[in-house]
Write an enzyme that holds these catalytic residues in place. Structure first.
Site, mmCIF file in Angstrom:
data_model
loop_
_atom_site.group_PDB
_atom_site.id
_atom_site.type_symbol
_atom_site.label_atom_id
_atom_site.label_comp_id
_atom_site.label_asym_id
_atom_site.label_seq_id
_atom_site.Cartn_x
_atom_site.Cartn_y
_atom_site.Cartn_z
ATOM 1 N N GLY A 158 18.062 10.091 4.259
ATOM 2 C CA GLY A 158 17.110 9.198 3.620
ATOM 3 C C GLY A 158 17.261 7.796 4.189
ATOM 4 O O GLY A 158 17.737 7.590 5.313
ATOM 5 N N GLY A 159 16.909 6.830 3.382
ATOM 6 C CA GLY A 159 16.972 5.431 3.825
ATOM 7 C C GLY A 159 18.375 4.999 4.202
ATOM 8 O O GLY A 159 18.558 4.006 4.919
ATOM 9 N N GLY A 163 8.861 -1.702 41.369
ATOM 10 C CA GLY A 163 9.161 -2.523 40.194
ATOM 11 C C GLY A 163 10.589 -2.323 39.723
ATOM 12 O O GLY A 163 11.209 -3.234 39.158
ATOM 13 N N ALA A 164 11.107 -1.128 39.965
ATOM 14 C CA ALA A 164 12.468 -0.826 39.514
ATOM 15 C C ALA A 164 13.493 -1.708 40.236
ATOM 16 O O ALA A 164 14.546 -2.028 39.685
ATOM 17 C CB ALA A 164 12.771 0.644 39.731
HETATM 18 C C1 HXC Z 1 24.964 11.152 -7.379
HETATM 19 C C2 HXC Z 1 25.729 12.879 -6.098
HETATM 20 C C3 HXC Z 1 24.785 12.565 -5.097
HETATM 21 C C4 HXC Z 1 23.913 11.480 -5.314
HETATM 22 C C5 HXC Z 1 25.938 14.241 -4.438
HETATM 23 N N1 HXC Z 1 26.415 13.909 -5.632
HETATM 24 N N2 HXC Z 1 24.935 13.441 -4.083
HETATM 25 N N3 HXC Z 1 25.814 12.153 -7.220
HETATM 26 N N4 HXC Z 1 24.042 10.790 -6.463
HETATM 27 N N5 HXC Z 1 23.000 11.126 -4.393
HETATM 28 C C6 HXC Z 1 27.532 14.538 -6.354
HETATM 29 C C7 HXC Z 1 27.244 15.967 -6.804
HETATM 30 O O1 HXC Z 1 26.640 15.936 -8.067
HETATM 31 C C8 HXC Z 1 28.646 16.545 -6.849
HETATM 32 O O2 HXC Z 1 29.278 16.104 -8.029
HETATM 33 C C9 HXC Z 1 29.331 15.865 -5.705
HETATM 34 O O3 HXC Z 1 28.590 14.682 -5.425
HETATM 35 C C10 HXC Z 1 29.369 16.691 -4.448
HETATM 36 O O4 HXC Z 1 28.059 17.180 -4.182
HETATM 37 P P1 HXC Z 1 27.784 18.699 -3.827
HETATM 38 O O5 HXC Z 1 26.329 18.904 -3.897
HETATM 39 O O6 HXC Z 1 28.651 19.602 -4.637
HETATM 40 O O7 HXC Z 1 28.301 18.735 -2.325
HETATM 41 P P2 HXC Z 1 27.727 19.501 -1.081
HETATM 42 O O8 HXC Z 1 27.428 20.924 -1.446
HETATM 43 O O9 HXC Z 1 28.673 19.237 0.038
HETATM 44 O O10 HXC Z 1 26.318 18.818 -0.763
HETATM 45 C C11 HXC Z 1 26.263 17.447 -0.367
HETATM 46 C C12 HXC Z 1 24.827 16.949 -0.371
HETATM 47 C C13 HXC Z 1 24.201 17.210 -1.746
HETATM 48 C C14 HXC Z 1 24.036 17.670 0.720
HETATM 49 C C15 HXC Z 1 24.874 15.446 -0.014
HETATM 50 O O11 HXC Z 1 25.068 16.740 -2.758
HETATM 51 C C16 HXC Z 1 22.894 16.536 -1.913
HETATM 52 O O12 HXC Z 1 21.872 17.035 -1.410
HETATM 53 N N6 HXC Z 1 22.866 15.423 -2.629
HETATM 54 C C17 HXC Z 1 21.687 14.691 -2.921
HETATM 55 C C18 HXC Z 1 21.193 13.992 -1.714
HETATM 56 C C19 HXC Z 1 20.023 13.106 -1.992
HETATM 57 O O13 HXC Z 1 18.916 13.585 -2.221
HETATM 58 N N7 HXC Z 1 20.279 11.804 -2.082
HETATM 59 C C20 HXC Z 1 19.286 10.846 -2.338
HETATM 60 C C21 HXC Z 1 18.621 10.641 -1.000
HETATM 61 S S1 HXC Z 1 17.428 9.385 -1.038
HETATM 62 P P3 HXC Z 1 30.499 16.880 -8.700
HETATM 63 O O14 HXC Z 1 30.711 16.203 -9.997
HETATM 64 O O15 HXC Z 1 30.061 18.312 -8.798
HETATM 65 O O16 HXC Z 1 31.660 16.706 -7.768
HETATM 66 C C22 HXC Z 1 18.324 8.100 -0.596
HETATM 67 C C23 HXC Z 1 17.504 6.903 -0.528
HETATM 68 C C24 HXC Z 1 18.226 5.771 0.064
HETATM 69 O O17 HXC Z 1 19.457 8.106 -0.373
HETATM 70 C C25 HXC Z 1 17.175 4.742 0.282
HETATM 71 C C26 HXC Z 1 17.689 3.523 0.875
HETATM 72 C C27 HXC Z 1 16.555 2.619 1.207
#
Ligand code: HXC
Length: 512
Positions: free
Chosen positions: A168-169, A402-403
């Site tokens: 993402g971002g 040009g290069a």
């Molecule tokens: C809060 C999160 C989290 C998040 C993971 N966790 N991502 N908590 N916010 N964004 C937590 C899970 O609940 C879990 O908690 C622990 O971290 C580990 O995650 P798992 O899913 O068990 O791990 P894994 O299977 O290795 O998968 C990792 C992952 C997945 C692929 C990153 O967690 C995931 O898809 N997370 C969400 C990603 C996402 O959509 N993020 C937002 C993107 S948008 P527990 O308690 O079970 O340990 C964004 C915008 C930014 O980031 C913009 C900036 C401008």
């Protein structure tokens, strides 16, 4: 418990991050924890942590009861080879290393300190992105970091290692920094993941294919290094920093070097007589630079140009070189962008530039034109024109069209221009030139092939050498190849106090 014991207990709690189970899960994936990474990165015992007890402020979704000291990022300062650096290391064991308001504040705090104290910032990224429970507050935190990354750009070196998810971002902070390093198989970067891609474009792609280290090292060029594991990645960071100054006001460290016989006989035979035969420019770089000092950047991307750091007589330099072993060393969209970004980094941080030229021109074709070779070629041209660091150019064989101008020619500010005696400096190759200017004469000839050959030989004799350019001072010296290293060492020594000021302006407008 007395007050000291309470403190020790809190520290022990913070050191455990998200707890032993999650640490074990991290290890099971072949990943180190945030603190283990810092321990390998910094000189032993040098790390001083800042903000160990910072906790998030979120109370929604039951978060008030789920507190982890440090809030998913370890921040502080320490040294690498005795030089100060600031570091943040995201802790995947705490909410997946996701970025909360306070997590972002910790990163911003050390970035501010790095700016004020003039030292590099290293980010070890391993994060699930925005802390989903916090919503817009987290997005704001990202934007605060992007803003600081941009303010710090060109002031202090910023290095980003991607050691897990970065999606993402979140990708835009590393993207603004100077160098990205990714770990193979355990890291990925993308703006939208495989599921979104499938929904929108119906493409089926794995995370690794979409945004793994190999993909970004070879296809997109997003990462500068694909490292085989985390330790390799951390070692690359340390090595990379060894070529850089602490900030834009300083010079890179000089390594001790005793001058000896700097003649390099091998250079006399490395370049084939036949101008169309490929050879490996990396061998030329190895001969010219100090032994084993060359660190190639963007190795697998746009291989027709080589960029990287090296040392000559202990002094840090940036090398930009055409690679005749890949697409004859032609300049195209990707190589132009790759070269330009590297030149700008070197110039921003006072690292002198050595340019090695063997270039048949720009790559023709609709693909190149439609993808903006005009704008992209201009990036490299602009970057060289703008660079005020000491600049030495050596033409090893061809410099066409040009290069020739673009590849750090005398006209765009090179301080010293050398050429090997076999160099060809011309608008284009002899055959192409003759077919244009003598077309009518050749067509009318009794034996057109013979006429063409005669004209090609004439043209080659006149232009396929460096003496026309040397007569005008575009080339300062035509040198025997085995003397190249000596001349370049002496040249950079002579240029070490160079002062060249740009006209006053807010900033230039590089063709983006
Ligand atoms: C809060 C999160 C989290 C998040 C993971 N966790 N991502 N908590 N916010 N964004 C937590 C899970 O609940 C879990 O908690 C622990 O971290 C580990 O995650 P798992 O899913 O068990 O791990 P894994 O299977 O290795 O998968 C990792 C992952 C997945 C692929 C990153 O967690 C995931 O898809 N997370 C969400 C990603 C996402 O959509 N993020 C937002 C993107 S948008 P527990 O308690 O079970 O340990 C964004 C915008 C930014 O980031 C913009 C900036 C401008």
């Amino acid at each position: 418990m007395n007050k000291f014991e309470i403190l020790e207990q809190k520290k022990a709690e913070a050191l455990l991050g998200g707890g032993e189970k999650r640490i074990a899960a991290q290890h099971k994936k072949g990943k180190l924890t945030a603190r283990e990474r810092i321990n390998i990165l910094l000189d032993e015992g040098s790390f001083e942590e800042i903000g160990m007890f910072v906790s998030h402020r979120c109370t929604d979704f039951g978060m008030g009861n789920e507190q982890y000291l440090g809030d998913g990022v370890v921040t502080g300062y320490g040294t690498i080879h005795g030089r100060l650096v600031y570091v943040f290391s995201q802790d995947f064991t705490v909410f997946g290393g996701s970025l909360s308001e306070t997590h972002a504040e910790k990163i911003c705090k050390i970035m501010d300190m790095a700016m004020e104290n003039g030292a590099p910032v290293i980010g070890l990224n391993d994060s699930g992105g925005a802390r989903i429970q916090e919503g817009v507050v987290s997005l704001g935190g990202y934007a605060d970091i992007f803003y600081k990354n941009t303010r710090a750009s060109g002031v202090i070196p910023q290095l980003s290692a991607i050691m897990g998810p970065c999606a993402g971002g979140a990708v835009y902070s590393p993207a603004i920094t100077d160098f990205i390093l990714m770990v193979e198989q355990s890291s990925y970067m993308f703006v939208t993941g495989p599921n979104v891609v499938k929904t929108v474009t119906h493409e089926e792609v794995t995370s690794e294919e979409l945004g793994g280290a190999q993909t970004h090292a070879s296809k997109s060029g997003v990462t500068h290094f694909a490292c085989i594991n985390e330790v390799d990645c951390i070692n690359h960071i340390k090595k990379l920093l060894s070529y850089m100054p602490q900030n834009c006001e300083e010079d890179a460290p000089n390594y001790p070097y005793e001058m000896g016989d700097e003649t390099r006989q091998k250079l006399n035979t490395l370049i084939p007589e036949n101008p169309n035969m490929p050879y490996d420019m990396k061998e030329v770089i190895e001969q010219i630079c100090d032994d084993n000092s060359f660190l190639e950047v963007h190795k697998e991307y746009a291989e027709n140009i080589i960029v990287g750091f090296a040392r000559v007589a202990g002094r840090s330099i940036g090398v930009v070189a055409n690679q005749p072993a890949s697409m004859a060393g032609v300049l195209d969209n990707n190589s132009s962008k790759k070269g330009a970004r590297f030149v700008r980094f070197c110039d921003a941080f006072n690292i002198p530039l050595l340019t090695l030229v063997d270039v048949p021109g720009f790559l023709p074709g609709t693909d190149q034109e439609w993808n903006g070779i005009i704008t992209n070629g201009a990036k490299l041209l602009y970057a060289f024109c703008e660079a005020t660091v000491p600049k030495i150019t050596l033409i090893t064989r061809k410099a066409y069209g040009g290069a020739y101008d673009v590849m750090n020619s005398k006209h765009i500010g090179a301080d010293l221009n050398f050429a090997f005696p076999n160099s060809e400096i011309a608008v284009m190759g002899a055959k192409g030139a003759v077919e244009i200017i003598f077309k009518k004469e050749i067509d009318a000839a009794e034996n057109p092939q013979q006429k063409l050959d005669e004209k090609v030989a004439d043209y080659a004799e006149k232009f396929a050498n460096p003496y026309g350019a040397a007569a005008r001072g575009f080339i300062d010296e035509v040198i025997i190849p085995d003397q190249a290293r000596k001349k370049i060492i002496k040249g950079f020594t002579m240029l070490q106090n160079k002062v060249c000021n740009m006209p006053r302006k807010k900033h230039g407008n590089i063709p983006m």
